[in-house]
Design a protein around this motif. Structure first.
Motif, mmCIF file in Angstrom:
data_model
loop_
_atom_site.group_PDB
_atom_site.id
_atom_site.type_symbol
_atom_site.label_atom_id
_atom_site.label_comp_id
_atom_site.label_asym_id
_atom_site.label_seq_id
_atom_site.Cartn_x
_atom_site.Cartn_y
_atom_site.Cartn_z
ATOM 1 N N ALA A 81 -11.748 -30.824 62.983
ATOM 2 C CA ALA A 81 -10.535 -30.022 62.781
ATOM 3 C C ALA A 81 -9.780 -29.997 64.101
ATOM 4 N N ASP A 82 -8.483 -29.675 64.033
ATOM 5 C CA ASP A 82 -7.668 -29.595 65.244
ATOM 6 C C ASP A 82 -7.699 -28.191 65.844
ATOM 7 N N VAL A 83 -7.664 -27.189 64.970
ATOM 8 C CA VAL A 83 -7.608 -25.788 65.407
ATOM 9 C C VAL A 83 -8.592 -24.990 64.568
ATOM 10 N N ALA A 84 -9.235 -24.010 65.184
ATOM 11 C CA ALA A 84 -10.150 -23.141 64.458
ATOM 12 C C ALA A 84 -9.824 -21.679 64.734
ATOM 13 N N ILE A 85 -9.989 -20.851 63.718
ATOM 14 C CA ILE A 85 -9.981 -19.400 63.889
ATOM 15 C C ILE A 85 -11.352 -18.933 63.433
ATOM 16 N N ARG A 86 -12.121 -18.394 64.369
ATOM 17 C CA ARG A 86 -13.522 -18.079 64.085
ATOM 18 C C ARG A 86 -13.861 -16.644 64.462
ATOM 19 N N MET A 87 -14.915 -16.132 63.813
ATOM 20 C CA MET A 87 -15.339 -14.756 64.018
ATOM 21 C C MET A 87 -16.378 -14.632 65.134
ATOM 22 N N ARG A 97 -9.646 -21.427 74.276
ATOM 23 C CA ARG A 97 -9.868 -20.368 73.306
ATOM 24 C C ARG A 97 -9.074 -19.126 73.682
ATOM 25 N N ARG A 98 -8.680 -18.361 72.659
ATOM 26 C CA ARG A 98 -7.921 -17.139 72.901
ATOM 27 C C ARG A 98 -8.387 -16.076 71.913
ATOM 28 N N ARG A 99 -8.704 -14.911 72.428
ATOM 29 C CA ARG A 99 -9.140 -13.808 71.574
ATOM 30 C C ARG A 99 -7.919 -13.219 70.883
ATOM 31 N N LEU A 100 -7.952 -13.148 69.558
ATOM 32 C CA LEU A 100 -6.814 -12.666 68.792
ATOM 33 C C LEU A 100 -6.894 -11.175 68.507
ATOM 34 N N LEU A 101 -8.040 -10.714 68.048
ATOM 35 C CA LEU A 101 -8.215 -9.315 67.689
ATOM 36 C C LEU A 101 -9.689 -9.042 67.438
ATOM 37 N N ASN A 102 -10.016 -7.784 67.212
ATOM 38 C CA ASN A 102 -11.358 -7.385 66.811
ATOM 39 C C ASN A 102 -11.271 -6.764 65.427
ATOM 40 N N GLU A 152 -18.065 -4.228 66.102
ATOM 41 C CA GLU A 152 -16.848 -5.031 66.281
ATOM 42 C C GLU A 152 -17.158 -6.526 66.171
ATOM 43 N N VAL A 153 -16.242 -7.234 65.533
ATOM 44 C CA VAL A 153 -16.348 -8.685 65.393
ATOM 45 C C VAL A 153 -15.115 -9.304 66.049
ATOM 46 N N PRO A 154 -15.288 -10.104 67.104
ATOM 47 C CA PRO A 154 -14.130 -10.727 67.747
ATOM 48 C C PRO A 154 -13.622 -11.927 66.949
ATOM 49 N N VAL A 155 -12.316 -12.097 66.933
ATOM 50 C CA VAL A 155 -11.700 -13.235 66.249
ATOM 51 C C VAL A 155 -11.022 -14.107 67.304
ATOM 52 N N PHE A 156 -11.396 -15.390 67.348
ATOM 53 C CA PHE A 156 -10.890 -16.310 68.373
ATOM 54 C C PHE A 156 -10.110 -17.459 67.748
ATOM 55 N N LEU A 157 -9.057 -17.866 68.438
ATOM 56 C CA LEU A 157 -8.339 -19.109 68.150
ATOM 57 C C LEU A 157 -8.805 -20.140 69.163
ATOM 58 N N ALA A 158 -9.133 -21.353 68.705
ATOM 59 C CA ALA A 158 -9.636 -22.382 69.623
ATOM 60 C C ALA A 158 -9.131 -23.757 69.216
ATOM 61 N N ARG A 201 2.368 -29.706 67.394
ATOM 62 C CA ARG A 201 1.878 -29.096 66.158
ATOM 63 C C ARG A 201 0.901 -27.970 66.476
ATOM 64 N N VAL A 202 0.009 -28.231 67.414
ATOM 65 C CA VAL A 202 -0.966 -27.211 67.798
ATOM 66 C C VAL A 202 -0.259 -26.029 68.460
ATOM 67 N N ALA A 203 0.675 -26.326 69.358
ATOM 68 C CA ALA A 203 1.410 -25.256 70.043
ATOM 69 C C ALA A 203 2.195 -24.408 69.048
ATOM 70 N N ALA A 204 2.809 -25.073 68.057
ATOM 71 C CA ALA A 204 3.591 -24.335 67.058
ATOM 72 C C ALA A 204 2.676 -23.420 66.243
ATOM 73 N N PHE A 205 1.509 -23.921 65.862
ATOM 74 C CA PHE A 205 0.578 -23.103 65.080
ATOM 75 C C PHE A 205 0.040 -21.951 65.926
ATOM 76 N N ARG A 206 -0.311 -22.239 67.176
ATOM 77 C CA ARG A 206 -0.813 -21.185 68.071
ATOM 78 C C ARG A 206 0.217 -20.075 68.230
ATOM 79 N N ASP A 207 1.471 -20.451 68.501
ATOM 80 C CA ASP A 207 2.511 -19.441 68.702
ATOM 81 C C ASP A 207 2.753 -18.641 67.423
ATOM 82 N N PHE A 208 2.721 -19.323 66.281
ATOM 83 C CA PHE A 208 2.887 -18.641 64.999
ATOM 84 C C PHE A 208 1.786 -17.602 64.784
ATOM 85 N N VAL A 209 0.531 -17.977 65.035
ATOM 86 C CA VAL A 209 -0.586 -17.045 64.829
ATOM 87 C C VAL A 209 -0.460 -15.848 65.769
#
Length: 301
Positions: A138-144, A154-159, A260-266, A276-284
């Motif tokens: 995959a190109d991008v993942a959002i994982r718990m 990687r970037r922490r999105l929320l808990n 708490e469960v951390p949610v990461f974008l990677a 494409r990745v930058a556009a998706f990252r900024d959108f999220v």
């Protein structure tokens, strides 16, 4: 070394068959076979063990396949960056996340991304299995959980937390539990504790099940759990990110929740400059900010 022969070797190794590789490359089986033999002669080694069921890489073949796989990933990354223009974001983007987060939070918001970039093609892969980003599954993942690979951005999105929710209609009919003991008189809608899910959610379910719950509906993903709750089947164990989009849900026993469960974008380092990745990252990131504001409004008295 002959790049064309390496390309054909890679296709054969990937397909495990001369015939299948020929179909992919639009070459005859004999032409593919000749190129593989020529490469083996050039290297002075055997790359495949041949038998009736197909081809198996030799030790030397495995080494070469590792090298061609790395080359292929680099070329894909370079090709993606070349295709991305200054004005347009187009082409395929492979995104992976869990079934729950993907179906309940991400997919309903993607229309906004398509409105900005109508030529984008998103392949959304929803599964609990963690796909290998460096290997370009995959190109991008959002994982718990935080990804363990060192070569990922990687970037922490929320808990988030798993909590108990029901509809007002269900509670009007079945009553509102005032303690954990009261849950034994209600139907619980949840995943099984031994099913693939975040560890914090599994522990919460185990804790609740210890109350001798008489009636349950178990579903193997949060989408199904939510549908059961909305249909007034019972009290559900659900992630708290649902409250923004489903404000009719009523939280039950507020003192009971998971850790708490951390949610990461990677995404891989090599895709950092891919538009494409930058556009998706900024959108999220924009949607996460909007979600936080809406969550505050939803929780306000």
């Amino acid at each position: 070394m002959d790049w064309d022969k390496l390309r054909i070797f890679h296709a054969v190794a990937d397909a495990g068959s001369l015939t299948h590789a020929g179909d992919v490359l639009q070459l005859s089986q004999s032409a593919v076979s000749r190129q593989v033999r020529a490469l083996e002669e050039m290297l002075g080694t055997t790359l495949f063990h041949r038998h009736a069921r197909g081809l198996i890489l030799t030790e030397q073949g495995e080494l070469l396949f590792d090298a061609t796989s790395a080359m292929s990933r680099k070329l894909e990354g370079a090709s993606a960056r070349i295709r991305d223009s200054e004005e347009n974001v187009m082409g395929e983007l492979k995104v992976t996340t869990t079934v729950g987060f993907g179906s309940l939070w991400l997919a309903p918001r993607l229309v906004k991304l398509y409105e900005k970039f109508p030529d984008l093609k998103i392949d959304l892969m929803l599964e609990e299995r963690v796909l290998d980003l460096p290997m370009r599954e995959a190109d991008v993942a959002i994982r718990m959980k935080e990804p363990s690979q060192s070569d990922l951005i990687r970037r922490r999105l929320l808990n988030i937390r798993m909590r108990l929710y029901a509809t007002q209609a269900y509670l009007d009919k079945a009553g509102i539990p005032s303690s954990m003991d009261d849950l034994s008189r209600h139907r619980l809608v949840c995943q099984k504790a031994d099913q693939p899910q975040v560890a914090a959610g599994a522990r919460l379910i185990q804790e609740i099940m210890a109350q001798n719950i008489c009636s349950t509906l178990t579903v193997n993903n949060y989408f199904g759990v939510l549908q059961g709750v909305l249909a007034n089947v019972g009290i559900g164990v659900l992630p708290d990110y649902l409250i923004v989009d489903h404000q009719g849900l009523v939280r039950v026993l507020p003192e009971i929740e998971s850790g708490e469960v951390p949610v990461f974008l990677a995404y891989p380092e090599e895709l950092r400059q891919t538009r494409r990745v930058a556009a998706f990252r900024d959108f999220v990131l924009e949607e996460i900010q909007s979600y936080r504001r809406q969550k505050i409004d939803a929780l306000a008295p």
